[in-house]
Design a protein around this motif. Structure first.
Motif, PDB file in Angstrom:
ATOM      1  N   GLU A 285       0.817  -1.039   0.418  1.00 40.59           N
ATOM      2  CA  GLU A 285       0.275   0.140  -0.315  1.00 40.59           C
ATOM      3  C   GLU A 285       0.797   1.603  -0.282  1.00 40.59           C
ATOM      4  N   GLU A 286       1.700   0.966   0.612  1.00 41.58           N
ATOM      5  CA  GLU A 286       2.574   1.988   0.710  1.00 41.58           C
ATOM      6  C   GLU A 286       3.488   2.476  -0.375  1.00 41.58           C
TER       7      GLU A 286
ATOM      8  N   GLU B 236       2.513   1.866  -3.401  1.00 42.45           N
ATOM      9  CA  GLU B 236       1.451   2.462  -4.552  1.00 42.45           C
ATOM     10  C   GLU B 236       1.600   3.602  -4.201  1.00 42.45           C
ATOM     11  N   THR B 237       1.248   4.262  -2.620  1.00 48.21           N
ATOM     12  CA  THR B 237       0.508   5.438  -3.039  1.00 48.21           C
ATOM     13  C   THR B 237       1.968   6.331  -2.508  1.00 48.21           C
ATOM     14  N   LEU B 238       3.512   6.290  -2.508  1.00 46.36           N
ATOM     15  CA  LEU B 238       4.368   6.187  -3.138  1.00 46.36           C
ATOM     16  C   LEU B 238       4.795   6.610  -4.624  1.00 46.36           C
ATOM     17  N   ARG B 239       4.091   5.871  -5.474  1.00 48.36           N
ATOM     18  CA  ARG B 239       4.288   5.361  -6.960  1.00 48.36           C
ATOM     19  C   ARG B 239       3.491   6.872  -7.341  1.00 48.36           C
ATOM     20  N   THR B 240       1.793   6.892  -7.406  1.00 55.94           N
ATOM     21  CA  THR B 240       1.164   7.769  -7.042  1.00 55.94           C
ATOM     22  C   THR B 240       1.829   8.955  -7.166  1.00 55.94           C
ATOM     23  N   LYS B 241       2.439   9.434  -6.161  1.00 60.72           N
ATOM     24  CA  LYS B 241       3.121  11.147  -5.704  1.00 60.72           C
ATOM     25  C   LYS B 241       4.301  10.841  -6.260  1.00 60.72           C
TER      26      LYS B 241
ATOM     27  N   ASN C 266       2.268  11.739 -10.162  1.00 63.39           N
ATOM     28  CA  ASN C 266       2.058  12.968  -9.862  1.00 63.39           C
ATOM     29  C   ASN C 266       3.274  14.393 -10.083  1.00 63.39           C
TER      30      ASN C 266
END
Length: 114
Positions: free
Chosen positions: A57-58, A60-65, A68
């Motif tokens: 989950e972390e 995935e969050t970092l990949r999205t950040k 962006n």
């Protein structure tokens, strides 16, 4: 009181009950130790599962950040890239000029080889 305790222990030892209690406690301890192994393995598996899920989950969050941030950076650089490309297009050479440059470069390399 101390005399009563000693006589109770002596009585248990004489009748064999002390050995029975010791053996019973040893069996209980052995059962408890053997039953602790599956519990340990289950807790280890559960901890690994929870840690893996949290890490995914972390990530995935970092990949999205990161994605962006990269998009924002490219959008910010877009006007600069367009201006540089337009300047490059305005200073472009024709096919004949490119042939002359290539011929001059090849002559330079031929002179270096001799």
């Amino acid at each position: 009181m101390e005399n009563a305790t000693q006589s109770a222990i002596q009585f248990a030892a004489e009748t064999g009950r002390l050995d029975f209690i010791s053996a019973l406690l040893a069996i209980i301890a052995l059962i408890w130790a053997i039953s602790a192994i599956p519990v340990f393995l289950f807790l280890k598996y559960r901890a690994e599962t929870v840690a893996r899920k949290a890490a995914e989950e972390e990530l995935e969050t970092l990949r999205t950040k990161v994605e962006n941030l990269a998009i924002e950076r490219l959008e910010g650089l877009l006007p600069t890239l367009i201006n540089e490309y337009m300047e490059l297009a305005q200073n472009a050479v024709s096919g004949d000029q490119a042939d002359e440059i290539a011929h001059a470069v090849s002559e330079t390399y031929e002179d270096d080889d001799s």
